[in-house]
Design an enzyme around this catalytic site. Sequence first.
Site, PDB file in Angstrom:
ATOM      1  N   GLY A 108       3.493  -1.508  -2.435  1.00  0.00           N
ATOM      2  CA  GLY A 108       3.751  -0.350  -3.289  1.00  0.00           C
ATOM      3  C   GLY A 108       3.940   0.881  -2.437  1.00  0.00           C
ATOM      4  N   LYS A 109       4.497   1.912  -2.991  1.00  0.00           N
ATOM      5  CA  LYS A 109       4.593   3.197  -2.290  1.00  0.00           C
ATOM      6  C   LYS A 109       4.927   4.260  -3.316  1.00  0.00           C
ATOM      7  CE  LYS A 109       4.951   4.286   2.155  1.00  0.00           C
ATOM      8  NZ  LYS A 109       4.140   3.679   3.134  1.00  0.00           N
ATOM      9  N   GLY A 110       4.427   5.450  -3.080  1.00  0.00           N
ATOM     10  CA  GLY A 110       4.709   6.505  -4.033  1.00  0.00           C
ATOM     11  C   GLY A 110       4.621   7.859  -3.384  1.00  0.00           C
TER      12      GLY A 110
END
Length: 418
Positions: A108-110
């Site tokens: 994931g990444k944000g």
Amino acid sequence: MTDHASGASAAETARTQLDRALDHVDVRDGIIGELREPHEVHRVSVPLERDDGGRDVFVGYRAQHNNVRGPYKGGLRFQSGVDAEECIGLSMWMTWKCAVMDLPFGGGKGGVAVDPNELSDDEYERLTRRFTEEISEFVGPRRDVVAPDMGTDAQTMSWVMDEYSKETSETTPGVATGKPPVVGGSYGRAEAPGRSVAIVAREAFDYYDRDLDGATVAVQGFGSVGANAAFLLDEWGADVVAVSGANGAVYDEGGLDLDAVRDAGDDDALVAPYDGGDDIDNGDLLTLDVDLLVPAAVGNVLTAENADDVDADVIVEGANGPTTVDADDVFADRDVPVIPDILANAGGVTVSYFEWLQDINRRSWSRERVNDELDDEMTDAWGDVVDAYEDDEDASWRDAAYVVALGRITDAHESRGF
Ligand code: GLU
């Protein structure tokens, strides 16, 4: 953020790298389709009340690429220009990174599209808390675990953890890693990405029968990854001859006094007050004649435009995505080994995993244990990538790392039932 030199976003680069790796490993068509796209991309509005009473609205993201091996895992980036494509590409790299390291996590990444330098400390905290509120229904210790990345740090993670805990009415340290040790963070987490870069450089030099002792090193970026890598390489006998910050670089062919460079610099700003070497251009650092080059600043710095001029014998990627696909081709033609980010800087997420375990068990590990286990995990992963590299004479180091990752991800998909 788009790479202006190559025109490729992180997502485009990640997909091209995946396509290339698929020439070296068998993956069922259905699974390939699944791996090319993220499971979900959340886009949220993040209103912020300014210190002067005004209001602004920022845009935040959380891309969740794949969770077949475990909860989504990856950092939060506060930086102007952050967009969905960047988060998608970076979340794909997190999936492969966790699989190369054999960690029970997906990718994931944000982040939030904001320049943190334009926020006061109070505004930064309010923005972090509001963003956390907005994403709290998608994250959690068994769903998606966040961590620091560019523009965020241990304090940010402490606020994320606090806000999430308020939302869920339960103290939940495992929602974020990279926290300060006093609230369930792990010793050694902040140094871990730089430490893994140094460990992987050590293993790569050993593989190529080269001496790290006395080897010359140029490090682009003297932030968390670059500085920690530089100090450890220096401790192991290498001569760090050049480092750079956001506004410039210093070079001393006799080797820099890293303590003096650190004391002269203001975070990762210009290291100029240091008077032991010559000021050089940040771009010139990349083309110095050195044994080892560590690009540890931002993405897309090694491009088709400068790859022919790079004079390093070995490149170990400290940043995520510092090498464009076209530059990879040039390095392959020139036989310059590029040890990829998804292995080299994976110490960060590996110690994040140790932190997550410590949070679940409510028991902290000593710094010595963290560093010893990190070294073991890194050398094991290095060994797996070496095996894949030696099995296929056409594979680059990047392809080999993808082969290891894709093998594990495919097995998990097959076993769970596609
Ligand atoms: N942001 C770091 C990375 O890109 C760490 C991620 C994590 O610890 O989850 O690897």
